[in-house]
Design an enzyme around this catalytic site. Structure first.
Site, short mmCIF file in Angstrom:
data_model
loop_
_atom_site.label_atom_id
_atom_site.label_comp_id
_atom_site.label_asym_id
_atom_site.label_seq_id
_atom_site.Cartn_x
_atom_site.Cartn_y
_atom_site.Cartn_z
CD GLU A 179 -9.70 10.01 -1.95
OE1 GLU A 179 -10.19 10.94 -2.63
OE2 GLU A 179 -10.22 9.58 -0.92
CG ASP A 214 -9.89 10.43 3.68
OD1 ASP A 214 -10.48 9.35 3.46
OD2 ASP A 214 -9.66 11.28 2.78
CB SER A 215 -13.92 6.92 6.14
OG SER A 215 -13.01 5.95 6.63
CD GLU A 232 -14.73 4.68 -2.12
OE1 GLU A 232 -13.58 5.05 -1.80
OE2 GLU A 232 -15.76 5.03 -1.50
CG ASP A 264 -6.99 7.58 3.41
OD1 ASP A 264 -6.38 7.29 2.37
OD2 ASP A 264 -8.19 7.28 3.62
CE LYS A 282 -7.13 4.57 1.14
NZ LYS A 282 -7.89 5.69 0.56
O1 KIV Z 1 -11.18 6.52 4.01
C1 KIV Z 1 -11.55 5.34 3.80
O2 KIV Z 1 -12.14 4.68 4.66
C2 KIV Z 1 -11.23 4.75 2.52
C3 KIV Z 1 -11.83 3.42 2.21
C4 KIV Z 1 -13.27 3.55 1.90
C5 KIV Z 1 -11.10 2.71 1.14
O3 KIV Z 1 -10.54 5.33 1.74
#
Ligand code: KIV
Length: 272
Positions: A123, A52-53, A190, A91, A121
């Site tokens: 969090e 989600d970056s 992280e 994510d 994924k």
């Molecule tokens: O969204 C992302 O890129 C991440 C990584 C930094 C692990 O969660």
């Protein structure tokens, strides 16, 4: 010579477990589109994370919070099309799993059905355990994410290193064990102290992938645009730059502008 000890035509969650078991480090990078994913997959990277970056890197938002489920699905579907070998993890964006576990399950099913990805994924620790179990029970592999969790940035107020204090470190260890028990196939840690990350990696039997978490993890992940030096303004201590593509690309764009303005491009050979 292959860089892989564990050979796999297609990397699966089992391949990653095997890598941990034989001590082969796992490589993971982010991708949000077809062309980048294709290069990363060709390079033999084990896991591609549609992070989600993308909210920051692709959409220019200040945080990861604004990106939507539909946008993550669009990025995920493009990445999956490019990957022949890598395991693709998408994510789950902010707001699609923190409410109730049914909502979480529905969001994860949309991701799996509409992207063709292999895992999701999420969090969080104990607060998302019910959702993790429900998703895993539906047959969807889940990667956990502890330590600095960018979706909670407004709770922390800062992106500094997490779990430096004993209390937070103890909570992180408990959360890691609970995520493993709930069925996560791997966990991202992280921006936490290297010593703690190593301890967690040794304590868990599932693979632990670090970012800013030292060298004692079972694998490493970086945001591709950061490690390629495409976005210059983000340079935390943990980031190693493998290229300076900002300058390379800017020079190419400038040269193109000169060539067009001067009439040098296209020349005769480049014309029909
Ligand atoms: O969204 C992302 O890129 C991440 C990584 C930094 C692990 O969660």
């Amino acid at each position: 010579m292959s860089i892989h000890k564990v050979q796999a035509k297609r990397v699966t969650t089992h391949t990653l477990q095997e890598m941990k078991n034989v001590g082969e480090k796992i490589t993971m990078l982010t991708a949000y589109d077809y062309s980048f994913a294709r290069i990363i997959d060709d390079a033999g990277i084990d896991v591609i994370l549609v992070g989600d970056s993308a909210s920051n890197v692709m959409h220019g938002h200040e945080t990861t919070l604004p990106i939507t489920l539909q946008q993550m699905i669009d990025h995920g579907a493009a990445v999956v099309k490019a990957c022949k070998r890598a395991l693709v993890v998408v994510d789950m964006p902010f707001g699609t799993y923190q409410g109730d576990s049914l909502n979480a399950l529905q969001s994860s099913i949309r991701i799996m059905k509409e992207t063709g990805a292999h895992a999701v994924k999420m969090e969080g620790g104990e607060f998302i355990l019910e959702s993790v179990s429900r998703i895993v029970n539906a047959g969807i592999p889940v990667m956990g994410h502890l330590g600095l969790m960018p979706q909670s940035i407004y709770k922390y107020g800062t992106y500094v290193v997490r779990a430096k204090e004993e209390l937070e470190a103890e909570q992180l260890k408990k959360d890691a064990i609970k995520l493993q028990e709930a069925g996560c196939f791997a966990i991202v840690l992280e921006k936490i102290p290297a010593k703690l990350a190593k301890e967690v990696s040794m304590m868990l039997h599932i693979p632990v992938i670090g970012i800013g978490a030292g060298n004692g993890c079972d694998g490493q992940v970086l945001v591709t645009q950061d490690m390629l030096g495409i976005l210059k303004d983000f340079s935390p201590r943990f980031l190693r730059r493998y290229a300076n593509l900002y300058e390379v690309m800017k020079k190419a764009f400038e040269q193109y502008a000169v060539d067009v303005k001067t009439g040098d491009f296209p020349n005769e050979k480049e014309s029909y």
